[in-house]
Write a protein that holds these residues in place. Structure first.
Motif, PDB file in Angstrom:
ATOM      1  N   LEU A  26       0.784  -0.826   0.282  1.00  0.00           N
ATOM      2  CA  LEU A  26      -0.228   0.175   0.049  1.00  0.00           C
ATOM      3  C   LEU A  26       0.850   0.838  -0.393  1.00  0.00           C
ATOM      4  O   LEU A  26       1.939   1.133   0.325  1.00  0.00           O
ATOM      5  CB  LEU A  26      -0.931   0.239   1.053  1.00  0.00           C
ATOM      6  N   THR A  59      -3.807   7.009   2.299  1.00  0.00           N
ATOM      7  CA  THR A  59      -2.832   5.964   1.789  1.00  0.00           C
ATOM      8  C   THR A  59      -3.837   5.417   0.550  1.00  0.00           C
ATOM      9  O   THR A  59      -5.167   5.512   0.461  1.00  0.00           O
ATOM     10  CB  THR A  59      -3.279   4.465   3.260  1.00  0.00           C
ATOM     11  N   ALA A  60      -3.330   4.480   0.007  1.00  0.00           N
ATOM     12  CA  ALA A  60      -3.612   4.371  -1.617  1.00  0.00           C
ATOM     13  C   ALA A  60      -3.676   2.268  -1.450  1.00  0.00           C
ATOM     14  O   ALA A  60      -2.385   2.171  -0.967  1.00  0.00           O
ATOM     15  CB  ALA A  60      -3.005   4.822  -2.311  1.00  0.00           C
ATOM     16  N   CYS A  61      -4.150   2.036  -1.340  1.00  0.00           N
ATOM     17  CA  CYS A  61      -3.906   0.156  -1.974  1.00  0.00           C
ATOM     18  C   CYS A  61      -3.920   0.279  -3.047  1.00  0.00           C
ATOM     19  O   CYS A  61      -4.051   0.994  -4.107  1.00  0.00           O
ATOM     20  CB  CYS A  61      -5.892   0.081  -1.304  1.00  0.00           C
ATOM     21  N   LEU A  82      -5.957  -7.335   3.521  1.00  0.00           N
ATOM     22  CA  LEU A  82      -6.969  -6.722   4.611  1.00  0.00           C
ATOM     23  C   LEU A  82      -8.148  -6.564   4.753  1.00  0.00           C
ATOM     24  O   LEU A  82      -8.597  -6.623   3.318  1.00  0.00           O
ATOM     25  CB  LEU A  82      -6.167  -5.213   4.828  1.00  0.00           C
ATOM     26  N   LEU A  86     -12.701  -1.921   5.317  1.00  0.00           N
ATOM     27  CA  LEU A  86     -12.184  -0.603   5.573  1.00  0.00           C
ATOM     28  C   LEU A  86     -11.238   0.269   4.225  1.00  0.00           C
ATOM     29  O   LEU A  86     -10.586   0.890   4.077  1.00  0.00           O
ATOM     30  CB  LEU A  86     -11.162  -1.036   6.540  1.00  0.00           C
ATOM     31  N   SER A  87     -10.843  -1.186   3.277  1.00  0.00           N
ATOM     32  CA  SER A  87      -9.885  -0.784   2.200  1.00  0.00           C
ATOM     33  C   SER A  87     -10.730  -1.607   0.577  1.00  0.00           C
ATOM     34  O   SER A  87     -10.801  -2.943   0.927  1.00  0.00           O
ATOM     35  CB  SER A  87      -8.107  -1.529   2.474  1.00  0.00           C
ATOM     36  N   GLY A  88     -10.144  -1.259  -0.052  1.00  0.00           N
ATOM     37  CA  GLY A  88     -10.291  -1.280  -1.338  1.00  0.00           C
ATOM     38  C   GLY A  88      -9.288  -2.315  -1.867  1.00  0.00           C
ATOM     39  O   GLY A  88      -9.402  -3.154  -3.177  1.00  0.00           O
ATOM     40  N   LEU A 154      -8.255 -10.915  16.362  1.00  0.00           N
ATOM     41  CA  LEU A 154      -7.235  -8.780  16.491  1.00  0.00           C
ATOM     42  C   LEU A 154      -7.967  -8.099  17.574  1.00  0.00           C
ATOM     43  O   LEU A 154      -8.686  -7.898  17.484  1.00  0.00           O
ATOM     44  CB  LEU A 154      -6.802  -8.599  15.669  1.00  0.00           C
ATOM     45  N   PHE A 156      -5.679  -4.517  19.039  1.00  0.00           N
ATOM     46  CA  PHE A 156      -5.200  -3.926  19.056  1.00  0.00           C
ATOM     47  C   PHE A 156      -5.211  -2.699  20.189  1.00  0.00           C
ATOM     48  O   PHE A 156      -6.020  -2.579  21.253  1.00  0.00           O
ATOM     49  CB  PHE A 156      -5.367  -2.754  18.111  1.00  0.00           C
ATOM     50  N   ARG A 169     -12.184   6.052   9.379  1.00  0.00           N
ATOM     51  CA  ARG A 169     -12.331   4.665   8.924  1.00  0.00           C
ATOM     52  C   ARG A 169     -12.462   4.246  11.345  1.00  0.00           C
ATOM     53  O   ARG A 169     -13.295   3.014  10.776  1.00  0.00           O
ATOM     54  CB  ARG A 169     -10.663   4.259   8.986  1.00  0.00           C
ATOM     55  N   ALA A 189     -10.944  -6.759  16.276  1.00  0.00           N
ATOM     56  CA  ALA A 189     -11.172  -6.640  14.822  1.00  0.00           C
ATOM     57  C   ALA A 189     -13.171  -6.643  14.954  1.00  0.00           C
ATOM     58  O   ALA A 189     -12.737  -8.490  15.373  1.00  0.00           O
ATOM     59  CB  ALA A 189     -10.363  -7.165  13.491  1.00  0.00           C
ATOM     60  N   LEU A 195     -13.552  -1.208  13.215  1.00  0.00           N
ATOM     61  CA  LEU A 195     -13.211  -0.957  14.458  1.00  0.00           C
ATOM     62  C   LEU A 195     -14.051  -0.929  15.358  1.00  0.00           C
ATOM     63  O   LEU A 195     -14.637  -0.382  15.774  1.00  0.00           O
ATOM     64  CB  LEU A 195     -12.333  -0.241  14.815  1.00  0.00           C
ATOM     65  N   TYR A 264      -1.923   3.736  10.563  1.00  0.00           N
ATOM     66  CA  TYR A 264      -2.711   3.836  11.230  1.00  0.00           C
ATOM     67  C   TYR A 264      -3.183   3.608  13.108  1.00  0.00           C
ATOM     68  O   TYR A 264      -3.894   3.844  13.276  1.00  0.00           O
ATOM     69  CB  TYR A 264      -3.880   2.903  10.612  1.00  0.00           C
ATOM     70  N   LEU A 271      -0.912  -3.998  17.717  1.00  0.00           N
ATOM     71  CA  LEU A 271      -2.085  -5.253  17.130  1.00  0.00           C
ATOM     72  C   LEU A 271      -1.681  -6.552  17.881  1.00  0.00           C
ATOM     73  O   LEU A 271      -0.758  -7.244  17.301  1.00  0.00           O
ATOM     74  CB  LEU A 271      -1.809  -5.422  15.616  1.00  0.00           C
TER      75      LEU A 271
HETATM   76  O1  X90 Z   1      -6.603   1.020   1.624  1.00  0.00           O
HETATM   77  C1  X90 Z   1      -6.199   2.122   2.370  1.00  0.00           C
HETATM   78  O2  X90 Z   1      -6.585   2.918   2.028  1.00  0.00           O
HETATM   79  C2  X90 Z   1      -6.325   1.309   3.252  1.00  0.00           C
HETATM   80  C3  X90 Z   1      -6.880   1.226   4.578  1.00  0.00           C
HETATM   81  C4  X90 Z   1      -6.502   0.601   5.658  1.00  0.00           C
HETATM   82  C5  X90 Z   1      -7.109   1.422   6.771  1.00  0.00           C
HETATM   83  C6  X90 Z   1      -7.539   0.488   8.391  1.00  0.00           C
HETATM   84  C7  X90 Z   1      -6.205  -0.261   8.685  1.00  0.00           C
HETATM   85  C8  X90 Z   1      -6.161  -0.595  10.014  1.00  0.00           C
HETATM   86  C9  X90 Z   1      -4.995  -0.398  10.465  1.00  0.00           C
HETATM   87  C10 X90 Z   1      -5.134  -0.481  13.264  1.00  0.00           C
HETATM   88  C11 X90 Z   1      -5.608  -0.877  14.200  1.00  0.00           C
HETATM   89  C12 X90 Z   1      -6.287  -2.044  13.859  1.00  0.00           C
HETATM   90  C13 X90 Z   1      -8.098  -2.018  13.569  1.00  0.00           C
HETATM   91  C14 X90 Z   1      -8.749  -3.489  13.270  1.00  0.00           C
HETATM   92  C15 X90 Z   1     -10.034  -3.465  12.312  1.00  0.00           C
HETATM   93  C16 X90 Z   1     -10.240  -5.129  11.040  1.00  0.00           C
HETATM   94  C17 X90 Z   1      -4.336  -1.147  11.901  1.00  0.00           C
END
Ligand code: X90
Length: 295
Positions: A26, A59-61, A82, A86-88, A154, A156, A169, A189, A195, A264, A271
C-alpha cells in the motif's frame, strides 16, 4: 502444484521461508512525501516524520495490476488482504484473480478477505504454509484456511486515532477518546472487519493487563500469539511477559508494524493476533447464559 502466498503490506510480513511469497505494498501519502510500504521503507523515519507533520495524509490500496504482478508465474495462489470494510485492497485482489485465472489456464487463486489486518494475517499465512508443507490439495487448504480464520482474532491498543478518523475509518467522536494524553484505547477487529472499541484505560500497565483479559474473553486459551508494535518493542515484550505469566507454553512472536499499520496504529500502538476457540460459539453460549439468568 507450484504454490505462492501473496499478502498486502498491512500483514507486516517481508518474507516467508520455504514458499514463493510476495507482499503487495500500500502507499502512505502526504502533501510532501510518498512512502511505498515495501521492505525498503524506513519505518522509524516515516513515524518520526508523521509525528511532526501537520498537513493532510492518507493511504492508497494496491491496484489490480500490482496484485497481477505478484501472482505472476504461480500455478496456485493463496492471497490475503486486509478487511474489505476499510480498504479497497480486497477488491483489487478479487479482480486480479479473475483476470489471472482467465489469462493463465489451469491457474487458481484463492483470495481471502481477512476482515482483519497485521498479525492476524500472519497467523493465516503460517497456517497456509503448514498446510502446503503437509501436502494438502488447493481445495483442502482453502477450506482449512476459512475454518482457521474463525479461530483467530485481532486486538489493538492505540494512543491516537487521528489518522483513522481523518481518513474516515472511525468517527471523530470515537477518535477523541484516544486523544487525551495517557489514555489508550483497546479494541478488536469485529466480525464485520471494522474497529470495535472495547475499553479505554489510563496507563500502559492497565492496558496490557486488560488486553490480555479481553483476549481470554474472546476465547484465547494459550495458543499462538503474534504481536506487532509501532516503534515500541518494550510494550510488545511486556505483553509477551504478561501472557507467558499465565500461559508459559504459549507460542509468541513479536514483529514490527510496517508502513500501513504504523500509519494507522500510530506511534506506540500495538496489534495482537491470537488463536482462540470458536468465538461465535462462545457468543452464542453467552446469550444462552444471559437468557437463563434473566428467567
Ligand atoms: O486502502 C487503504 O488505503 C488502506 C486503509 C486501511 C484502514 C485501516 C487499517 C488499520 C490498521 C489499526 C488498528 C487495527 C484495526 C483492525 C480493524 C479490522 C491498524
Amino acid at each position: 502444484m507450484k504454490y505462492k502466498i501473496v499478502v498486502d503490506s498491512s500483514a507486516n510480513i517481508n518474507n516467508v521461508e520455504g514458499v514463493d511469497f510476495a507482499s503487495v505494498p500500500l502507499t502512505i501519502i502526504t502533501d510532501e512525501k510518498e512512502y511505498v510500504d515495501n521492505s525498503n521503507l524506513d519505518i522509524n523515519e516515516m513515524v518520526a516524520y508523521l509525528g511532526q507533520y501537520e498537513g493532510k495524509s492518507g493511504t492508497a490500496c494496491p491496484s489490480v495490476d500490482a496484485f497481477l504482478q505478484a501472482f505472476d508465474g504461480a500455478e496456485a495462489v493463496f492471497c490475503f488482504t486486509l478487511t474489505s470494510n476499510l480498504s479497497g485492497a480486497y477488491n483489487s485482489a478479487r479482480i486480479a484473480k479473475e483476470d489471472y485465472e482467465e489469462e493463465n489456464e489451469g491457474s487458481k487463486v484463492f483470495v481471502v478477505d481477512t476482515l482483519s489486518t497485521g498479525p492476524e494475517m500472519r497467523l493465516l499465512v503460517e497456517k497456509t504454509l503448514d498446510l502446503i508443507n503437509e501436502g494438502s490439495s488447493f481445495e483442502e487448504i482453502s477450506e482449512a484456511i476459512l475454518e482457521y480464520k474463525e479461530k483467530t482474532g485481532l486486538l489493538f491498543g492505540l494512543e491516537s486515532m487521528n489518522n483513522l478518523a481523518n481518513n474516515g475509518r472511525v468517527s471523530h467522536i470515537v477518535a477523541k477518546l484516544a486523544g487525551v494524553l495517557g489514555i489508550r484505547i483497546v479494541g478488536r477487529a469485529s466480525d464485520e472487519g471494522t474497529l470495535e472499541l472495547l475499553d479505554k484505560y489510563r496507563g500502559e500497565k492497565k492496558s496490557i493487563l486488560k488486553a490480555l483479559e479481553h483476549m481470554k474473553e474472546l476465547g484465547y486459551v494459550g495458543g499462538k500469539v503474534r504481536i506487532d508494535h509501532v516503534c515500541n518493542p518494550e510494550i510488545a515484550i511486556k505483553i509477551e511477559n504478561a501472557i507467558k505469566n499465565e500461559y508459559p507454553d504459549a507460542d509468541i512472536l513479536i514483529g514490527q508494524a510496517r508502513g500501513l499499520c504504523s500509519f494507522y496504529a500510530e506511534q506506540g500502538g500495538f496489534l495482537i493476533g491470537f488463536e482462540k476457540t470458536g468465538e461465535k460459539i462462545s457468543n452464542k453460549l453467552k446469550k444462552v447464559v444471559d437468557k437463563i439468568k434473566s428467567i
